[in-house]
Design a protein around this motif. Structure first.
Motif, PDB file in Angstrom:
ATOM      1  N   ARG A   1       0.865  -1.178   0.000  1.00  0.00           N
ATOM      2  CA  ARG A   1       0.000   0.000   0.000  1.00  0.00           C
ATOM      3  C   ARG A   1       0.908   1.237   0.000  1.00  0.00           C
ATOM      4  O   ARG A   1       1.810   1.342   0.817  1.00  0.00           O
ATOM      5  CB  ARG A   1      -0.920   0.033   1.224  1.00  0.00           C
ATOM      6  CG  ARG A   1      -1.893  -1.125   1.291  1.00  0.00           C
ATOM      7  CD  ARG A   1      -2.718  -1.103   2.571  1.00  0.00           C
ATOM      8  NE  ARG A   1      -3.665   0.001   2.601  1.00  0.00           N
ATOM      9  CZ  ARG A   1      -3.710   0.931   3.541  1.00  0.00           C
ATOM     10  NH1 ARG A   1      -2.837   0.923   4.539  1.00  0.00           N
ATOM     11  NH2 ARG A   1      -4.613   1.899   3.501  1.00  0.00           N
TER      12      ARG A   1
ATOM     13  N   THR B   1       1.251   5.723  -1.304  1.00  0.00           N
ATOM     14  CA  THR B   1       0.622   6.941  -1.793  1.00  0.00           C
ATOM     15  C   THR B   1       1.691   7.815  -2.432  1.00  0.00           C
ATOM     16  O   THR B   1       2.840   7.862  -1.979  1.00  0.00           O
ATOM     17  CB  THR B   1      -0.067   7.714  -0.639  1.00  0.00           C
ATOM     18  OG1 THR B   1      -0.568   8.958  -1.144  1.00  0.00           O
ATOM     19  CG2 THR B   1       0.886   8.001   0.503  1.00  0.00           C
TER      20      THR B   1
ATOM     21  N   GLU C   1       2.862  11.544  -3.291  1.00  0.00           N
ATOM     22  CA  GLU C   1       2.607  12.887  -2.768  1.00  0.00           C
ATOM     23  C   GLU C   1       3.204  13.995  -3.628  1.00  0.00           C
ATOM     24  O   GLU C   1       3.129  15.162  -3.265  1.00  0.00           O
ATOM     25  CB  GLU C   1       3.158  12.999  -1.341  1.00  0.00           C
ATOM     26  CG  GLU C   1       2.481  12.080  -0.343  1.00  0.00           C
ATOM     27  CD  GLU C   1       1.006  12.410  -0.152  1.00  0.00           C
ATOM     28  OE1 GLU C   1       0.627  13.580  -0.340  1.00  0.00           O
ATOM     29  OE2 GLU C   1       0.222  11.486   0.159  1.00  0.00           O
TER      30      GLU C   1
ATOM     31  N   GLU D   1       0.497  17.088   7.849  1.00  0.00           N
ATOM     32  CA  GLU D   1      -0.690  16.374   7.381  1.00  0.00           C
ATOM     33  C   GLU D   1      -0.383  14.913   7.049  1.00  0.00           C
ATOM     34  O   GLU D   1      -1.286  14.084   7.003  1.00  0.00           O
ATOM     35  CB  GLU D   1      -1.263  17.071   6.148  1.00  0.00           C
ATOM     36  CG  GLU D   1      -1.846  18.450   6.445  1.00  0.00           C
ATOM     37  CD  GLU D   1      -2.353  19.134   5.192  1.00  0.00           C
ATOM     38  OE1 GLU D   1      -2.208  18.550   4.092  1.00  0.00           O
ATOM     39  OE2 GLU D   1      -2.886  20.255   5.302  1.00  0.00           O
ATOM     40  N   LEU D   2       0.891  14.607   6.827  1.00  0.00           N
ATOM     41  CA  LEU D   2       1.288  13.240   6.491  1.00  0.00           C
ATOM     42  C   LEU D   2       1.717  12.434   7.715  1.00  0.00           C
ATOM     43  O   LEU D   2       2.030  11.249   7.585  1.00  0.00           O
ATOM     44  CB  LEU D   2       2.460  13.267   5.491  1.00  0.00           C
ATOM     45  CG  LEU D   2       2.192  13.912   4.129  1.00  0.00           C
ATOM     46  CD1 LEU D   2       3.480  13.967   3.321  1.00  0.00           C
ATOM     47  CD2 LEU D   2       1.114  13.159   3.378  1.00  0.00           C
TER      48      LEU D   2
ATOM     49  N   GLU E   1      -0.035   9.138   8.165  1.00  0.00           N
ATOM     50  CA  GLU E   1      -0.207   8.293   6.981  1.00  0.00           C
ATOM     51  C   GLU E   1       0.449   6.924   7.198  1.00  0.00           C
ATOM     52  O   GLU E   1       1.636   6.827   7.445  1.00  0.00           O
ATOM     53  CB  GLU E   1       0.416   8.981   5.757  1.00  0.00           C
ATOM     54  CG  GLU E   1       0.383   8.148   4.485  1.00  0.00           C
ATOM     55  CD  GLU E   1      -1.021   7.742   4.090  1.00  0.00           C
ATOM     56  OE1 GLU E   1      -1.312   6.528   4.131  1.00  0.00           O
ATOM     57  OE2 GLU E   1      -1.817   8.640   3.761  1.00  0.00           O
ATOM     58  N   ARG E   2      -0.359   5.870   7.118  1.00  0.00           N
ATOM     59  CA  ARG E   2       0.159   4.519   7.382  1.00  0.00           C
ATOM     60  C   ARG E   2       0.809   3.878   6.155  1.00  0.00           C
ATOM     61  O   ARG E   2       1.566   2.916   6.285  1.00  0.00           O
ATOM     62  CB  ARG E   2      -1.000   3.628   7.864  1.00  0.00           C
ATOM     63  CG  ARG E   2      -1.681   4.116   9.152  1.00  0.00           C
ATOM     64  CD  ARG E   2      -0.819   3.854  10.374  1.00  0.00           C
ATOM     65  NE  ARG E   2      -0.564   2.450  10.550  1.00  0.00           N
ATOM     66  CZ  ARG E   2      -1.419   1.576  11.101  1.00  0.00           C
ATOM     67  NH1 ARG E   2      -2.603   2.009  11.530  1.00  0.00           N
ATOM     68  NH2 ARG E   2      -1.108   0.315  11.224  1.00  0.00           N
ATOM     69  N   ARG E   3       0.480   4.386   4.982  1.00  0.00           N
ATOM     70  CA  ARG E   3       1.035   3.803   3.765  1.00  0.00           C
ATOM     71  C   ARG E   3       2.434   4.343   3.470  1.00  0.00           C
ATOM     72  O   ARG E   3       2.787   5.443   3.899  1.00  0.00           O
ATOM     73  CB  ARG E   3       0.116   4.102   2.582  1.00  0.00           C
ATOM     74  CG  ARG E   3      -1.252   3.478   2.668  1.00  0.00           C
ATOM     75  CD  ARG E   3      -2.199   4.027   1.626  1.00  0.00           C
ATOM     76  NE  ARG E   3      -2.505   5.436   1.872  1.00  0.00           N
ATOM     77  CZ  ARG E   3      -3.348   6.157   1.144  1.00  0.00           C
ATOM     78  NH1 ARG E   3      -3.961   5.602   0.116  1.00  0.00           N
ATOM     79  NH2 ARG E   3      -3.582   7.421   1.439  1.00  0.00           N
TER      80      ARG E   3
ATOM     81  N   MET F   1       5.084   6.320   1.491  1.00  0.00           N
ATOM     82  CA  MET F   1       4.904   7.558   0.736  1.00  0.00           C
ATOM     83  C   MET F   1       6.035   7.750  -0.268  1.00  0.00           C
ATOM     84  O   MET F   1       7.202   7.542   0.055  1.00  0.00           O
ATOM     85  CB  MET F   1       4.873   8.751   1.696  1.00  0.00           C
ATOM     86  CG  MET F   1       3.655   8.779   2.605  1.00  0.00           C
ATOM     87  SD  MET F   1       3.860   9.907   4.019  1.00  0.00           S
ATOM     88  CE  MET F   1       4.790   8.849   5.150  1.00  0.00           C
TER      89      MET F   1
ATOM     90  N   GLY G   1       5.606   4.339   6.126  1.00  0.00           N
ATOM     91  CA  GLY G   1       4.387   4.847   6.733  1.00  0.00           C
ATOM     92  C   GLY G   1       4.487   4.903   8.249  1.00  0.00           C
ATOM     93  O   GLY G   1       5.404   4.339   8.865  1.00  0.00           O
TER      94      GLY G   1
ATOM     95  N   ALA H   1      -0.536  11.513  15.880  1.00  0.00           N
ATOM     96  CA  ALA H   1      -0.208  10.488  14.893  1.00  0.00           C
ATOM     97  C   ALA H   1       0.783   9.478  15.451  1.00  0.00           C
ATOM     98  O   ALA H   1       0.713   8.282  15.153  1.00  0.00           O
ATOM     99  CB  ALA H   1       0.360  11.150  13.638  1.00  0.00           C
TER     100      ALA H   1
END
Length: 280
Positions: A132, A134, A136, A152-153, A156-158, A160, A226, A261
């Protein structure tokens, strides 16, 4: 009247031998080649032993909007419009999206000739989870905007994937280390598929120090692991950490987001507790 098509074609990200036979055929036969840089696509065609027979037009971020109408007219008249960027797949941090959106809205055919991708190449060699992820794009250039984007990241668990200019790499890695944690695993992939290809793996702090110590050159892709699974934490015990981070200049909201987070604490409760502590 036969309707033509828009073809998005991936070009080599470094090694011309990665060009597909289909790309060669499209360069030779397309009615119009819409290129991010016409000089670069002509140089690529020469290296591939191909002579384009169609019209060659520039198609970049500064003229993309005004090119759309002309290119769509070619497709309506039955022609093939080949869209290429300087490297990799068009529309991925490169021109092409406006044309695809307009063609799709009109019901005109859009297809793809897949191939090299800096995003997938870097992800594959990074050594970080690939199940998984993402993309950016580029982080903002201005420091404050960059810090907010990184905040904002934070959760994020994925995995990047980001692009970065070599002269901004040290600042970007420093911001990532500050916002995501210095021990977050990452990889800097430089000059992929080229003679001086380099993949440097380590923590964000280690990579930031490396980038700051010398001049980094070439095309750069950054891959960042992530966020770890959040763990439940007592809100009251984290307020001091939030306020200490805010005292360094980080907005309270962003400080809360970073701590939440990392710890799994509820952001709203943590924010309210931090505001109450400040007032008290």
């Amino acid at each position: 009247m036969t309707t033509g098509r828009v073809v998005l074609a991936a070009t080599p990200i470094g090694n011309p031998d990665d060009a597909s036979p289909r790309l060669r055929a499209l360069l030779a036969d397309a009615d119009v080649v819409a290129a991010e840089d016409t000089r670069r696509v002509l140089a690529l065609a020469r290296r591939l032993g191909v002579t384009p027979t169609g019209r060659l037009v520039s198609h970049h971020e500064h003229n993309e909007a005004e090119r759309v109408a002309d290119l769509l007219a070619v497709v309506r008249d039955g022609g093939t419009v080949l869209v290429v960027s300087d490297a990799g797949m068009p529309t991925v941090s490169d021109p092409g999206f406006a044309l695809v959106r307009a063609a799709a809205a009109e019901g005109l055919p859009v297809t793809v000739a897949p191939g090299p991708s800096a995003v997938l190449a870097a992800l594959a060699v990074s050594g970080l989870p690939t199940d998984r992820f993402t993309f950016e794009g580029f982080l903002p250039r201005k420091a404050g905007e960059r810090e907010r984007a990184v905040a904002e990241l934070a959760g994020e668990r994925r995995t990047m994937v980001l692009f970065e200019a070599p002269h901004r790499l040290a600042a970007a890695l420093g911001a990532l280390a500050a916002g995501l944690g210095p021990d977050r695993p990452a990889a800097v992939c430089r000059e992929l598929t080229k003679t001086y290809e380099e993949v440097r793996r380590g923590t964000l702090a280690e990579l930031a120090d490396w980038a700051a110590a010398g001049e980094v050159r070439g095309e750069v892709v950054v891959v960042v692991g992530g966020a770890p699974a959040p763990r439940t934490a007592d809100v009251a015990s984290l307020v001091g950490e939030v306020l200490a981070l805010a005292d360094t200049g980080t907005r309270l909201k962003d400080a809360v987001a970073q701590v939440a987070a990392r710890t799994g604490a509820p952001k709203r409760e943590l924010y309210d507790a931090a505001v109450a502590r400040r007032r008290g």
